[in-house]
Design an enzyme around this catalytic site. Structure first.
Site: not given
Ligand SMILES: NC(=O)c1ccc[n+]([C@@H]2O[C@H](COP(=O)([O-])OP(=O)(O)OC[C@H]3O[C@@H](n4cnc5c(N)ncnc54)[C@H](O)[C@@H]3O)[C@@H](O)[C@H]2O)c1
Length: 334
Positions: A213, A248, A8-9, A153, A11, A125-127, A34, A61, A206, A149
């Site tokens: 948060r 928010n 997911g690098g 997780k 994202g 995640t904290d969620e 990714d 993945i 919302y 979601y």
């Molecule tokens: N954004 C937040 O506030 C937050 C907080 C806590 C934890 N997280 C966790 O951190 C991680 C990253 O979050 P983010 O906000 O950067 O998400 P994001 O949606 O911006 O990015 C997710 C990435 O994962 C890739 N991806 C999705 N499905 C895939 C698959 N099957 N195989 C390979 N790649 C895949 C996507 O293409 C994307 O690049 C997640 O696991 C999320 O649950 C996020």
């Protein structure tokens, strides 16, 4: 030389982490796996094209053959960011959340076990804790996820733990609070709001806007994950909090004020189904281990708003593509 697999690098947090890792650790190589879903964007990593220590693999993945091929090349550390991440999308259609967040994590854990990796960091995640009225969640509190979601997780979080408990795979699990910063897909609260304001549109809030948060700057999250690769104890969970609990509406007002918009740009919309009221983390465990966030909330928020102002090309391209149809549909539903 340590070889990292970052999933997911492409994202939001993943791309910030890849940058962090390559600049902080000169002795590492990074493979970024990714799938490039709607949220994955190679432009987040455009500056790494010539970086010899970095390799991008487009793949899922949940695809055993693809994952096996990567592990065969010798992986020391896995950091699993890959996930479907947007709560609203999970409410509409949970399928991909189960496939990626749960089954995909299982495929990675199996490969990590087969090939004997030195560390597996599962980004949870904290969620997963669900909502809390008063006080803050500790790592030992029960998980009560309330939407597809957070439930998917939570599944991945506990599955990762089971690979430690059952097979002694060196797993560390992080549960971070809401991140903000550069390269966040403009569907999340802060990135959507700032880009809407820059386009002269309203920002949707919302319900009554009083959901709380805890906000964590993405740079701090990356530093915490990097710290835990070395210092995290196998089989343990670590909350990663920014220590910035805000309603928010408070953040919306600050964004409008900083960008010199009109307070009328704030538009209250129908609440999200099952909307969690408050998230709050106790991060003492990580503090005792020796890490705490460095950023001041307001400075980091202002820097983030500046980044979106300076990088219009990046987000305008996203907002004029498929996102536009999705967002319009969401808006009509409100
Ligand atoms: N954004 C937040 O506030 C937050 C907080 C806590 C934890 N997280 C966790 O951190 C991680 C990253 O979050 P983010 O906000 O950067 O998400 P994001 O949606 O911006 O990015 C997710 C990435 O994962 C890739 N991806 C999705 N499905 C895939 C698959 N099957 N195989 C390979 N790649 C895949 C996507 O293409 C994307 O690049 C997640 O696991 C999320 O649950 C996020």
């Amino acid at each position: 030389m340590q070889k990292y697999l970052v999933t997911g690098g492409a994202g939001f947090i993943g791309s910030n982490f890849v940058h962090y890792l390559l600049s902080k650790r000169k002795d590492c190589q990074v493979v970024n796996l990714d799938k490039l879903t709607y949220a994955g964007n190679l432009e987040n990593l455009a500056d790494l094209k010539m970086e010899a220590r970095y390799q991008f693999v487009k793949g899922d993945i949940a695809d055993e053959a693809c994952v096996d091929q990567i592990f065969k090349s010798g992986i020391d550390v896995v950091v699993n960011f890959a996930a479907e991440t947007h709560v609203d999308r999970s409410i509409e259609n949970p399928t991909d959340f189960i496939k990626t967040d749960v089954y995909g994590t299982y495929v990675l854990l199996e490969a990590a076990r087969r090939y004997g990796v030195k560390k597996f960091i599962q980004i949870s995640t904290d969620e997963v804790y669900g909502s809390i009225e008063k006080g803050s969640f500790r790592e030992t509190d029960p998980l009560m996820p309330r939407n597809p979601y957070s439930a998917s997780k939570a599944g991945a979080d506990r599955l990762a733990y089971s690979y430690w408990a059952t097979y002694q795979l060196p797993v560390v699990i992080t549960r971070a609070s809401n991140n903000f910063g550069p390269y966040q897909y403009p569907e999340k609260f802060i990135s959507l709001s700032v880009t809407n304001l820059l386009e002269g549109k309203t920002i949707p809030i919302y319900g009554d806007g009083r959901n709380v948060r805890d906000w964590l700057y993405v740079g701090d999250h990356c530093a915490a994950v990097d710290f835990l690769v070395d210092q995290g104890k196998d089989g343990e969970v670590y909350n990663v909090a920014g220590g910035n609990e805000k309603e928010n509406i408070e953040i919306a007002k600050e964004m409008v004020c900083y960008l010199k918009g009109s307070q009328d740009s704030i538009q209250f919309v129908k609440d999200r189904l099952g909307h969690d009221r408050r998230y709050s983390l106790n991060a003492d465990k990580l503090k005792v281990l020796g890490w705490k966030p460095k950023s001041s909330f307001l400075t980091a928020l202002h820097e983030t708003l500046d980044w979106y102002q300076k990088n219009e090309v990046w987000w305008k391209k996203i907002k004029s593509g498929k996102f536009k149809q999705y967002y319009q549909k969401q808006y009509e539903l409100r």
